[in-house]
Design a protein around this motif. Structure first.
Motif, PDB file in Angstrom:
ATOM      1  N   ALA A  84       0.853  -1.186   0.000  1.00 45.32           N
ATOM      2  CA  ALA A  84       0.000   0.000   0.000  1.00 45.32           C
ATOM      3  C   ALA A  84       0.889   1.235   0.000  1.00 45.32           C
ATOM      4  O   ALA A  84       1.698   1.422   0.912  1.00 45.32           O
ATOM      5  CB  ALA A  84      -0.916   0.005   1.222  1.00 45.32           C
ATOM      6  N   CYS A  85       0.752   2.060  -1.021  1.00 48.05           N
ATOM      7  CA  CYS A  85       1.622   3.223  -1.223  1.00 48.05           C
ATOM      8  C   CYS A  85       0.785   4.486  -1.078  1.00 48.05           C
ATOM      9  O   CYS A  85      -0.023   4.800  -1.962  1.00 48.05           O
ATOM     10  CB  CYS A  85       2.256   3.127  -2.607  1.00 48.05           C
ATOM     11  N   THR A  86       0.951   5.195   0.025  1.00 45.12           N
ATOM     12  CA  THR A  86       0.046   6.302   0.327  1.00 45.12           C
ATOM     13  C   THR A  86       0.766   7.633   0.510  1.00 45.12           C
ATOM     14  O   THR A  86       1.849   7.697   1.094  1.00 45.12           O
ATOM     15  CB  THR A  86      -0.762   6.005   1.607  1.00 45.12           C
ATOM     16  N   PRO A  87       0.159   8.717   0.025  1.00 44.81           N
ATOM     17  CA  PRO A  87       0.577  10.044   0.456  1.00 44.81           C
ATOM     18  C   PRO A  87      -0.017  10.335   1.828  1.00 44.81           C
ATOM     19  O   PRO A  87      -0.760   9.505   2.371  1.00 44.81           O
ATOM     20  CB  PRO A  87      -0.016  10.956  -0.617  1.00 44.81           C
ATOM     21  N   GLU A  88       0.311  11.491   2.355  1.00 43.50           N
ATOM     22  CA  GLU A  88      -0.246  11.893   3.645  1.00 43.50           C
ATOM     23  C   GLU A  88      -1.117  13.121   3.451  1.00 43.50           C
ATOM     24  O   GLU A  88      -0.640  14.175   3.031  1.00 43.50           O
ATOM     25  CB  GLU A  88       0.873  12.190   4.640  1.00 43.50           C
ATOM     26  N   TYR A  89      -2.406  12.973   3.749  1.00 47.60           N
ATOM     27  CA  TYR A  89      -3.339  14.090   3.706  1.00 47.60           C
ATOM     28  C   TYR A  89      -3.852  14.327   5.124  1.00 47.60           C
ATOM     29  O   TYR A  89      -4.515  13.451   5.699  1.00 47.60           O
ATOM     30  CB  TYR A  89      -4.526  13.791   2.778  1.00 47.60           C
ATOM     31  N   ASN A  90      -3.527  15.475   5.686  1.00 49.68           N
ATOM     32  CA  ASN A  90      -3.990  15.807   7.034  1.00 49.68           C
ATOM     33  C   ASN A  90      -3.622  14.719   8.049  1.00 49.68           C
ATOM     34  O   ASN A  90      -4.437  14.308   8.875  1.00 49.68           O
ATOM     35  CB  ASN A  90      -5.504  16.047   7.038  1.00 49.68           C
ATOM     36  N   HIS A  91      -2.367  14.264   7.965  1.00 48.55           N
ATOM     37  CA  HIS A  91      -1.840  13.246   8.882  1.00 48.55           C
ATOM     38  C   HIS A  91      -2.520  11.890   8.711  1.00 48.55           C
ATOM     39  O   HIS A  91      -2.495  11.061   9.628  1.00 48.55           O
ATOM     40  CB  HIS A  91      -1.948  13.685  10.348  1.00 48.55           C
ATOM     41  N   ALA A  92      -3.133  11.624   7.576  1.00 46.57           N
ATOM     42  CA  ALA A  92      -3.898  10.396   7.389  1.00 46.57           C
ATOM     43  C   ALA A  92      -3.600   9.796   6.009  1.00 46.57           C
ATOM     44  O   ALA A  92      -3.125  10.490   5.110  1.00 46.57           O
ATOM     45  CB  ALA A  92      -5.390  10.685   7.525  1.00 46.57           C
ATOM     46  N   SER A 106     -12.268  -8.854   4.473  1.00 49.47           N
ATOM     47  CA  SER A 106     -10.979  -9.459   4.800  1.00 49.47           C
ATOM     48  C   SER A 106     -10.746 -10.784   4.083  1.00 49.47           C
ATOM     49  O   SER A 106      -9.606 -11.251   4.024  1.00 49.47           O
ATOM     50  CB  SER A 106     -10.878  -9.671   6.314  1.00 49.47           C
ATOM     51  N   SER A 107     -11.788 -11.377   3.527  1.00 52.13           N
ATOM     52  CA  SER A 107     -11.609 -12.679   2.896  1.00 52.13           C
ATOM     53  C   SER A 107     -10.621 -12.641   1.735  1.00 52.13           C
ATOM     54  O   SER A 107     -10.001 -13.650   1.400  1.00 52.13           O
ATOM     55  CB  SER A 107     -12.956 -13.227   2.414  1.00 52.13           C
ATOM     56  N   LEU A 108     -10.463 -11.479   1.101  1.00 52.51           N
ATOM     57  CA  LEU A 108      -9.530 -11.371  -0.021  1.00 52.51           C
ATOM     58  C   LEU A 108      -8.087 -11.133   0.430  1.00 52.51           C
ATOM     59  O   LEU A 108      -7.155 -11.380  -0.329  1.00 52.51           O
ATOM     60  CB  LEU A 108      -9.943 -10.239  -0.959  1.00 52.51           C
ATOM     61  N   PHE A 109      -7.916 -10.634   1.641  1.00 54.64           N
ATOM     62  CA  PHE A 109      -6.592 -10.221   2.102  1.00 54.64           C
ATOM     63  C   PHE A 109      -6.031 -11.062   3.244  1.00 54.64           C
ATOM     64  O   PHE A 109      -4.827 -11.021   3.509  1.00 54.64           O
ATOM     65  CB  PHE A 109      -6.647  -8.756   2.582  1.00 54.64           C
ATOM     66  N   SER A 110      -6.888 -11.785   3.935  1.00 54.64           N
ATOM     67  CA  SER A 110      -6.450 -12.467   5.150  1.00 54.64           C
ATOM     68  C   SER A 110      -5.333 -13.464   4.878  1.00 54.64           C
ATOM     69  O   SER A 110      -5.318 -14.137   3.851  1.00 54.64           O
ATOM     70  CB  SER A 110      -7.627 -13.196   5.806  1.00 54.64           C
ATOM     71  N   PHE A 111      -4.409 -13.525   5.830  1.00 52.97           N
ATOM     72  CA  PHE A 111      -3.274 -14.453   5.798  1.00 52.97           C
ATOM     73  C   PHE A 111      -2.314 -14.136   4.653  1.00 52.97           C
ATOM     74  O   PHE A 111      -1.612 -15.013   4.164  1.00 52.97           O
ATOM     75  CB  PHE A 111      -3.756 -15.905   5.746  1.00 52.97           C
ATOM     76  N   LYS A 112      -2.311 -12.863   4.247  1.00 49.20           N
ATOM     77  CA  LYS A 112      -1.343 -12.374   3.265  1.00 49.20           C
ATOM     78  C   LYS A 112      -0.687 -11.122   3.851  1.00 49.20           C
ATOM     79  O   LYS A 112      -1.397 -10.206   4.281  1.00 49.20           O
ATOM     80  CB  LYS A 112      -2.033 -12.021   1.948  1.00 49.20           C
ATOM     81  N   PRO A 113       0.626 -11.051   3.895  1.00 49.72           N
ATOM     82  CA  PRO A 113       1.272  -9.901   4.518  1.00 49.72           C
ATOM     83  C   PRO A 113       1.207  -8.661   3.629  1.00 49.72           C
ATOM     84  O   PRO A 113       0.905  -8.738   2.429  1.00 49.72           O
ATOM     85  CB  PRO A 113       2.722 -10.364   4.693  1.00 49.72           C
ATOM     86  N   SER A 114       1.487  -7.525   4.238  1.00 50.52           N
ATOM     87  CA  SER A 114       1.491  -6.264   3.498  1.00 50.52           C
ATOM     88  C   SER A 114       2.729  -5.449   3.866  1.00 50.52           C
ATOM     89  O   SER A 114       3.346  -5.648   4.912  1.00 50.52           O
ATOM     90  CB  SER A 114       0.225  -5.448   3.803  1.00 50.52           C
ATOM     91  N   LEU A 115       3.064  -4.541   2.990  1.00 48.47           N
ATOM     92  CA  LEU A 115       4.167  -3.596   3.195  1.00 48.47           C
ATOM     93  C   LEU A 115       3.612  -2.199   2.979  1.00 48.47           C
ATOM     94  O   LEU A 115       2.913  -1.953   1.986  1.00 48.47           O
ATOM     95  CB  LEU A 115       5.302  -3.875   2.208  1.00 48.47           C
ATOM     96  N   ILE A 116       3.920  -1.282   3.887  1.00 45.76           N
ATOM     97  CA  ILE A 116       3.439   0.090   3.786  1.00 45.76           C
ATOM     98  C   ILE A 116       4.545   0.984   3.240  1.00 45.76           C
ATOM     99  O   ILE A 116       5.672   0.972   3.733  1.00 45.76           O
ATOM    100  CB  ILE A 116       2.968   0.609   5.157  1.00 45.76           C
ATOM    101  N   VAL A 117       4.196   1.746   2.211  1.00 44.78           N
ATOM    102  CA  VAL A 117       5.084   2.757   1.635  1.00 44.78           C
ATOM    103  C   VAL A 117       4.368   4.093   1.747  1.00 44.78           C
ATOM    104  O   VAL A 117       3.183   4.198   1.408  1.00 44.78           O
ATOM    105  CB  VAL A 117       5.393   2.456   0.158  1.00 44.78           C
ATOM    106  N   SER A 118       5.060   5.103   2.234  1.00 51.35           N
ATOM    107  CA  SER A 118       4.443   6.428   2.336  1.00 51.35           C
ATOM    108  C   SER A 118       5.397   7.475   1.784  1.00 51.35           C
ATOM    109  O   SER A 118       6.611   7.272   1.734  1.00 51.35           O
ATOM    110  CB  SER A 118       4.073   6.756   3.787  1.00 51.35           C
ATOM    111  N   TYR A 119       4.825   8.599   1.389  1.00 53.93           N
ATOM    112  CA  TYR A 119       5.656   9.665   0.816  1.00 53.93           C
ATOM    113  C   TYR A 119       4.986  11.003   1.051  1.00 53.93           C
ATOM    114  O   TYR A 119       3.787  11.087   1.346  1.00 53.93           O
ATOM    115  CB  TYR A 119       5.866   9.436  -0.689  1.00 53.93           C
ATOM    116  N   GLY A 126       5.475  11.154   5.062  1.00 55.83           N
ATOM    117  CA  GLY A 126       4.173  10.505   5.230  1.00 55.83           C
ATOM    118  C   GLY A 126       4.110   9.511   6.370  1.00 55.83           C
ATOM    119  O   GLY A 126       3.227   8.649   6.403  1.00 55.83           O
ATOM    120  N   VAL A 127       5.016   9.619   7.339  1.00 58.83           N
ATOM    121  CA  VAL A 127       5.101   8.602   8.397  1.00 58.83           C
ATOM    122  C   VAL A 127       3.819   8.531   9.221  1.00 58.83           C
ATOM    123  O   VAL A 127       3.416   7.451   9.673  1.00 58.83           O
ATOM    124  CB  VAL A 127       6.330   8.863   9.294  1.00 58.83           C
TER     125      VAL A 127
END
Length: 215
Positions: A84-92, A106-119, A126-127
């Motif tokens: 998931a690659c997100t900008p930061e809008y109003n700290h969100a 959640s049935s489509l995503f469960s038991f699959k890991p994710s990585l967060i990218v922000s900018y 975007g932390v």
């Protein structure tokens, strides 16, 4: 190791300036970092996905989902991991990214890991948006790996083609840490899913979240 299939969800529908959009620059860099490891990447760009803002209706409530929504569901169902690659809008996190995620259970995503990218265009990368995204991905069952990728001053960090303007080796080392964690967990989860159906002991709700409630 058999290659993974990774869904890379971009987070902006902004129409500039600057051009090319910062999110696409960062997205290209992350896509290439994953591809360097030999994995396939399906890019989901909310700027080109035809999902109406209103009326809002999640995928699982349709008998016959609209074609764009069904295509997204199939992409997420087929992936081994999510980025998931997100900008930061109003700290969100961005509304565009959340709008895509909120169409699915959640049935489509469960038991699959994710990585967060922000900018961001500023110094924090975007932390704060990244930290706010962690519980959302966890609720979907796509538990985030501990490493995150933050890109401050994204317009200065990457050129129009998504290549670092400076310190390419340091950027590669930084990005590879998050990708390596995602690769490890996604491979382990995929291999175990092939042996044990995780939904046997933890079934996804099919009608209402109240199915998970205590008696």
């Amino acid at each position: 190791m058999r290659p993974l299939r990774v869904a890379l969800l971009l987070g902006s529908t902004r129409d500039g300036p600057p051009r090319p959009l910062l999110g696409r620059r960062v997205g290209k860099y992350v896509e290439e970092a994953i591809a360097r490891k030999g994995h396939a990447v399906d890019v989901v760009d909310p700027a080109v996905v035809d999902l109406p803002l209103t009326p809002f209706q999640p995928h699982f409530t349709y008998r016959d989902p609209p074609a764009p929504l069904q295509a997204l569901a199939e992409t997420f169902a087929a992936c081994d991991a999510l980025v998931a690659c997100t900008p930061e809008y109003n700290h969100a996190p961005s509304p565009a990214l959340l709008h895509v995620l909120n169409h699915f259970g959640s049935s489509l995503f469960s038991f699959k890991p994710s990585l967060i990218v922000s900018y961001s265009a500023g110094q924090w990368g975007g932390v704060r948006a990244a930290n706010a995204l962690r519980p959302i991905l966890s609720e979907l069952g796509a538990l985030p790996v501990s490493a995150m990728i933050h890109v401050p001053k994204a317009g200065e960090a990457f050129d129009e083609d998504g290549a670092p303007r400076e310190d390419a080796d340091r950027w590669a080392q930084y990005a590879d840490r998050g990708v390596a964690q995602l690769e490890w967990w996604a491979t382990a989860a995929r291999e175990h899913r092939s042996k044990v159906d995780p939904t046997t002991g933890s079934p996804a709700f099919t009608a209402s979240p109240s199915q998970r409630n205590a008696p």
